[in-house]
Design a protein around this motif. Structure first.
Motif, mmCIF file in Angstrom:
data_model
loop_
_atom_site.group_PDB
_atom_site.id
_atom_site.type_symbol
_atom_site.label_atom_id
_atom_site.label_comp_id
_atom_site.label_asym_id
_atom_site.label_seq_id
_atom_site.Cartn_x
_atom_site.Cartn_y
_atom_site.Cartn_z
ATOM 1 N N LEU A 105 0.802 -1.224 0.000
ATOM 2 C CA LEU A 105 0.000 0.000 0.000
ATOM 3 C C LEU A 105 0.839 1.282 0.000
ATOM 4 O O LEU A 105 0.632 2.172 -0.828
ATOM 5 C CB LEU A 105 -0.943 -0.043 1.213
ATOM 6 C CG LEU A 105 -1.724 1.218 1.540
ATOM 7 C CD1 LEU A 105 -2.480 1.739 0.337
ATOM 8 C CD2 LEU A 105 -2.699 0.929 2.679
ATOM 9 N N THR A 106 1.772 1.404 0.917
ATOM 10 C CA THR A 106 2.513 2.676 0.999
ATOM 11 C C THR A 106 3.353 2.888 -0.251
ATOM 12 O O THR A 106 3.496 4.020 -0.732
ATOM 13 C CB THR A 106 3.385 2.725 2.275
ATOM 14 O OG1 THR A 106 2.593 2.294 3.389
ATOM 15 C CG2 THR A 106 3.885 4.123 2.542
ATOM 16 N N VAL A 107 3.895 1.795 -0.788
ATOM 17 C CA VAL A 107 4.652 1.915 -2.049
ATOM 18 C C VAL A 107 3.723 2.472 -3.138
ATOM 19 O O VAL A 107 4.085 3.379 -3.890
ATOM 20 C CB VAL A 107 5.236 0.538 -2.459
ATOM 21 C CG1 VAL A 107 5.811 0.598 -3.866
ATOM 22 C CG2 VAL A 107 6.291 0.093 -1.466
ATOM 23 N N TRP A 217 -7.613 8.524 -2.117
ATOM 24 C CA TRP A 217 -8.116 7.877 -0.892
ATOM 25 C C TRP A 217 -7.275 6.667 -0.536
ATOM 26 O O TRP A 217 -6.940 5.869 -1.411
ATOM 27 C CB TRP A 217 -9.576 7.453 -1.089
ATOM 28 C CG TRP A 217 -10.497 8.630 -1.173
ATOM 29 C CD1 TRP A 217 -10.884 9.289 -2.304
ATOM 30 C CD2 TRP A 217 -11.111 9.309 -0.072
ATOM 31 N NE1 TRP A 217 -11.711 10.342 -1.977
ATOM 32 C CE2 TRP A 217 -11.873 10.376 -0.608
ATOM 33 C CE3 TRP A 217 -11.102 9.141 1.310
ATOM 34 C CZ2 TRP A 217 -12.607 11.251 0.187
ATOM 35 C CZ3 TRP A 217 -11.843 10.008 2.106
ATOM 36 C CH2 TRP A 217 -12.586 11.055 1.545
ATOM 37 N N ASP A 218 -6.984 6.543 0.757
ATOM 38 C CA ASP A 218 -6.393 5.315 1.290
ATOM 39 C C ASP A 218 -7.570 4.456 1.745
ATOM 40 O O ASP A 218 -8.275 4.805 2.707
ATOM 41 C CB ASP A 218 -5.464 5.654 2.467
ATOM 42 C CG ASP A 218 -4.896 4.404 3.123
ATOM 43 O OD1 ASP A 218 -5.492 3.322 2.973
ATOM 44 O OD2 ASP A 218 -3.865 4.513 3.809
ATOM 45 N N LEU A 219 -7.781 3.368 1.048
ATOM 46 C CA LEU A 219 -8.965 2.542 1.326
ATOM 47 C C LEU A 219 -8.610 1.239 2.049
ATOM 48 O O LEU A 219 -9.339 0.248 1.953
ATOM 49 C CB LEU A 219 -9.712 2.267 0.013
ATOM 50 C CG LEU A 219 -10.185 3.543 -0.704
ATOM 51 C CD1 LEU A 219 -10.871 3.196 -2.026
ATOM 52 C CD2 LEU A 219 -11.136 4.356 0.181
ATOM 53 N N ALA A 220 -7.491 1.265 2.791
ATOM 54 C CA ALA A 220 -7.054 0.058 3.509
ATOM 55 C C ALA A 220 -8.182 -0.522 4.360
ATOM 56 O O ALA A 220 -8.357 -1.738 4.428
ATOM 57 C CB ALA A 220 -5.859 0.385 4.398
ATOM 58 N N HIS A 221 -8.945 0.357 5.020
ATOM 59 C CA HIS A 221 -10.003 -0.118 5.924
ATOM 60 C C HIS A 221 -11.381 -0.046 5.281
ATOM 61 O O HIS A 221 -12.382 -0.290 5.959
ATOM 62 C CB HIS A 221 -9.971 0.688 7.229
ATOM 63 C CG HIS A 221 -8.767 0.372 8.051
ATOM 64 N ND1 HIS A 221 -8.789 -0.524 9.091
ATOM 65 C CD2 HIS A 221 -7.476 0.779 7.934
ATOM 66 C CE1 HIS A 221 -7.571 -0.637 9.599
ATOM 67 N NE2 HIS A 221 -6.756 0.150 8.911
ATOM 68 N N ALA A 222 -11.410 0.288 4.012
ATOM 69 C CA ALA A 222 -12.704 0.405 3.325
ATOM 70 C C ALA A 222 -12.909 -0.721 2.314
ATOM 71 O O ALA A 222 -14.019 -1.252 2.186
ATOM 72 C CB ALA A 222 -12.798 1.758 2.624
ATOM 73 N N SER A 242 -4.529 -5.658 0.900
ATOM 74 C CA SER A 242 -5.415 -6.828 0.768
ATOM 75 C C SER A 242 -5.316 -7.763 1.961
ATOM 76 O O SER A 242 -5.800 -8.874 1.914
ATOM 77 C CB SER A 242 -5.067 -7.621 -0.495
ATOM 78 O OG SER A 242 -5.049 -6.782 -1.613
ATOM 79 N N TYR A 243 -4.629 -7.301 3.025
ATOM 80 C CA TYR A 243 -4.463 -8.243 4.149
ATOM 81 C C TYR A 243 -5.494 -8.058 5.242
ATOM 82 O O TYR A 243 -5.550 -8.847 6.163
ATOM 83 C CB TYR A 243 -3.046 -8.186 4.730
ATOM 84 C CG TYR A 243 -2.452 -6.815 4.922
ATOM 85 C CD1 TYR A 243 -2.775 -6.046 6.036
ATOM 86 C CD2 TYR A 243 -1.558 -6.295 3.999
ATOM 87 C CE1 TYR A 243 -2.220 -4.795 6.215
ATOM 88 C CE2 TYR A 243 -0.995 -5.047 4.175
ATOM 89 C CZ TYR A 243 -1.336 -4.297 5.279
ATOM 90 O OH TYR A 243 -0.785 -3.044 5.450
ATOM 91 N N LYS A 244 -6.314 -7.011 5.138
ATOM 92 C CA LYS A 244 -7.334 -6.784 6.175
ATOM 93 C C LYS A 244 -8.616 -7.482 5.733
ATOM 94 O O LYS A 244 -8.737 -8.697 5.813
ATOM 95 C CB LYS A 244 -7.540 -5.295 6.385
ATOM 96 C CG LYS A 244 -6.260 -4.574 6.795
ATOM 97 C CD LYS A 244 -6.494 -3.092 6.917
ATOM 98 C CE LYS A 244 -5.207 -2.349 7.194
ATOM 99 N NZ LYS A 244 -4.563 -2.727 8.454
ATOM 100 N N TYR A 245 -9.574 -6.684 5.241
ATOM 101 C CA TYR A 245 -10.870 -7.277 4.875
ATOM 102 C C TYR A 245 -10.771 -8.169 3.644
ATOM 103 O O TYR A 245 -11.696 -8.907 3.346
ATOM 104 C CB TYR A 245 -11.901 -6.162 4.666
ATOM 105 C CG TYR A 245 -12.131 -5.392 5.939
ATOM 106 C CD1 TYR A 245 -12.828 -5.965 6.997
ATOM 107 C CD2 TYR A 245 -11.605 -4.117 6.125
ATOM 108 C CE1 TYR A 245 -13.010 -5.287 8.194
ATOM 109 C CE2 TYR A 245 -11.781 -3.428 7.315
ATOM 110 C CZ TYR A 245 -12.491 -4.024 8.339
ATOM 111 O OH TYR A 245 -12.660 -3.352 9.528
#
Ligand SMILES: Cc1ncc(COP(=O)(O)O)c(C=O)c1O
Length: 423
Positions: A105-107, A217-222, A242-245
């Motif tokens: 993600l940060t990359v 948008w950072d959609l890590a949690h979305a 892709s490691y969360k939801y």
């Protein structure tokens, strides 16, 4: 919390079972139940049962075919990343050409800012939320510095009003209205990692763009948590892990969205051999000829063993559908909230996530007024088999993930909190 409510949780599970059978649920190392009550899918999603066999297929193909697997594996590796394009687009409400899965993600945020953070004169600010995930904060500050700007004055951190826990949309809009001509980039979390607040992505995107800024948008949690319509909302770009939801494993590959209107633009971009048109990739030409697609932001050839878990996971999302997931999410998180409302009033515990279900995903964050959040999370795990996560100094996050969490998990978490946090 009486045994009666446990029976109710069991009944609700029988009526609204979700898809837990598709996942490995870790065994508990404490508490009275064989498996953990897993409420940490906002941090790391559980492993789908289908992941290991699919990964083994790719390892077998490598063993059996060596380099020929690029063309002869059951899912040939050369065009493998394209298998992820359409399911990813469906997940975030995009056109297939607008999405690609690559890197972390940060990359990806950095690669996107290479293209989309272009400070010019007075319009140089980057707007984030004060509770942005630290990596995003470090990323935007380093981008400002990369452009020779002072991160302390270039990065604007929007805070909730005094005494409030979450950011009001109207406050973001009024900042953009007043100071939008100084803003080059708005980069916010779609769902805030700490509070679980779901931002009004379409309203903020529209206001940012109307002010002449680029909106990412950072959609890590979305992603995989709430329904998204990135194309329709006119978002400039987005990235998510892709490691969360999305249950694709620790450090899994990340997703990227770039709106169609930017795809053919002559933007600055870091390129490599995977940026070029695949039809001419092996002509070994010295100059890349990227297609008008998010694929043009790829640099290296993709890691197949990291892509396979993403593919397996996206298949689950396609099968279940975000609309059905969101519907179960509203029921499950509503139930967790109801139980927490029984437990928290007498105790030093407060839900800081917005109470309006339209302003949150499946995560509820609790602020603890006494003791350490890390210690509480540890006792929940070791004494009750309940896995949540803690964010220093005083937040405990509980995510009732609609794919695999149960009403009974929620009940166990509430009972354990009631026991561990004394009134
Ligand atoms: C909102 C948010 N942004 C960025 C990151 C960093 O992700 P990565 O390590 O994949 O770059 C995380 C990780 O949890 C996150 O929650």
């Amino acid at each position: 919390m009486t045994p009666d409510t446990e029976a109710r949780a069991r009944r609700l599970d029988a009526d609204d079972p979700g898809h837990r059978d598709l996942f490995h649920v870790p065994p508990a190392s404490g508490g009275g139940y064989p498996d953990v009550a897993y409420l940490a899918g906002n941090s790391l999603g559980l492993q789908p049962r289908a992941t290991r066999p699919e990964l083994m297929e790719e390892l077998d193909a490598w063993a059996q075919l060596g380099v020929e697997g690029h063309l002869e594996a059951a899912r040939p590796w050369l065009p493998y990343h394209q298998l992820l394009t359409e399911p990813t687009a469906r997940l975030v409400g995009a056109l297939p050409a607008e999405t690609v899965v690559m890197n972390s993600l940060t990359v990806n945020l950095h690669l996107l800012m290479v293209s989309f953070y272009r400070p010019s004169g007075r319009r140089n600010r980057i707007v984030i939320e004060d509770t942005a995930f630290p990596s995003d904060s470090y990323a935007v500050r380093s981008q400002a510095a990369f452009h020779g700007l002072d991160p302390d004055t270039t990065v604007v951190r929007l805070s909730p009003r005094p005494g409030e826990d979450t950011l009001r949309t109207e406050d973001v809009l009024s900042y953009l209205d007043a100071d939008g001509d100084t803003v080059a980039l708005v980069l916010l979390g779609g769902v805030n990692y700490l509070t679980g607040e779901l931002m009004d992505i379409p309203a903020i995107t529209a206001a940012g763009r109307a002010a002449g800024a680029t909106v990412g948008w950072d959609l890590a949690h979305a992603a995989g948590n709430v329904p998204l319509a990135l194309h329709e909302w006119d978002v400039d770009f987005a990235a998510w892990c892709s490691y969360k939801y999305l249950n694709s494993g620790p450090g899994a590959l990340a997703g990227v969205f770039i709106h169609e209107r930017h795809l053919g633009e002559p933007l600055p971009r870091f390129e490599g051999w995977w940026s070029t048109d695949p039809a001419i990739r092996f002509q070994m030409a010295p100059v890349a000829r990227p297609l008008p697609a998010a694929d043009a932001w790829q640099i290296s050839n993709p890691p197949i063993f990291s892509m396979a878990p993403v593919r397996t996971s996206l298949e689950i999302f396609d099968k279940v559908g975000m609309a059905a997931l969101r519907a179960r999410s509203l029921r499950l998180t509503g139930y967790l909230e109801e139980l927490l409302d029984e437990v928290t009033p007498a105790r030093p515990l407060a839900v800081v996530t917005p109470r309006d279900p339209a302003r949150r995903g499946c995560q509820l964050s609790l602020r603890i007024g006494r003791g350490s959040a890390v210690e509480l999370a540890s006792r929940l795990r070791h004494e009750h088999g309940v896995i949540v996560d803690a964010r220093e100094p005083d937040i405990v996050r509980l995510a009732s993930v609609p794919l695999y969490s149960t009403y009974h998990d929620c009940w166990r978490a509430a009972v354990a909190l009631a026991e561990l946090v004394r009134p």
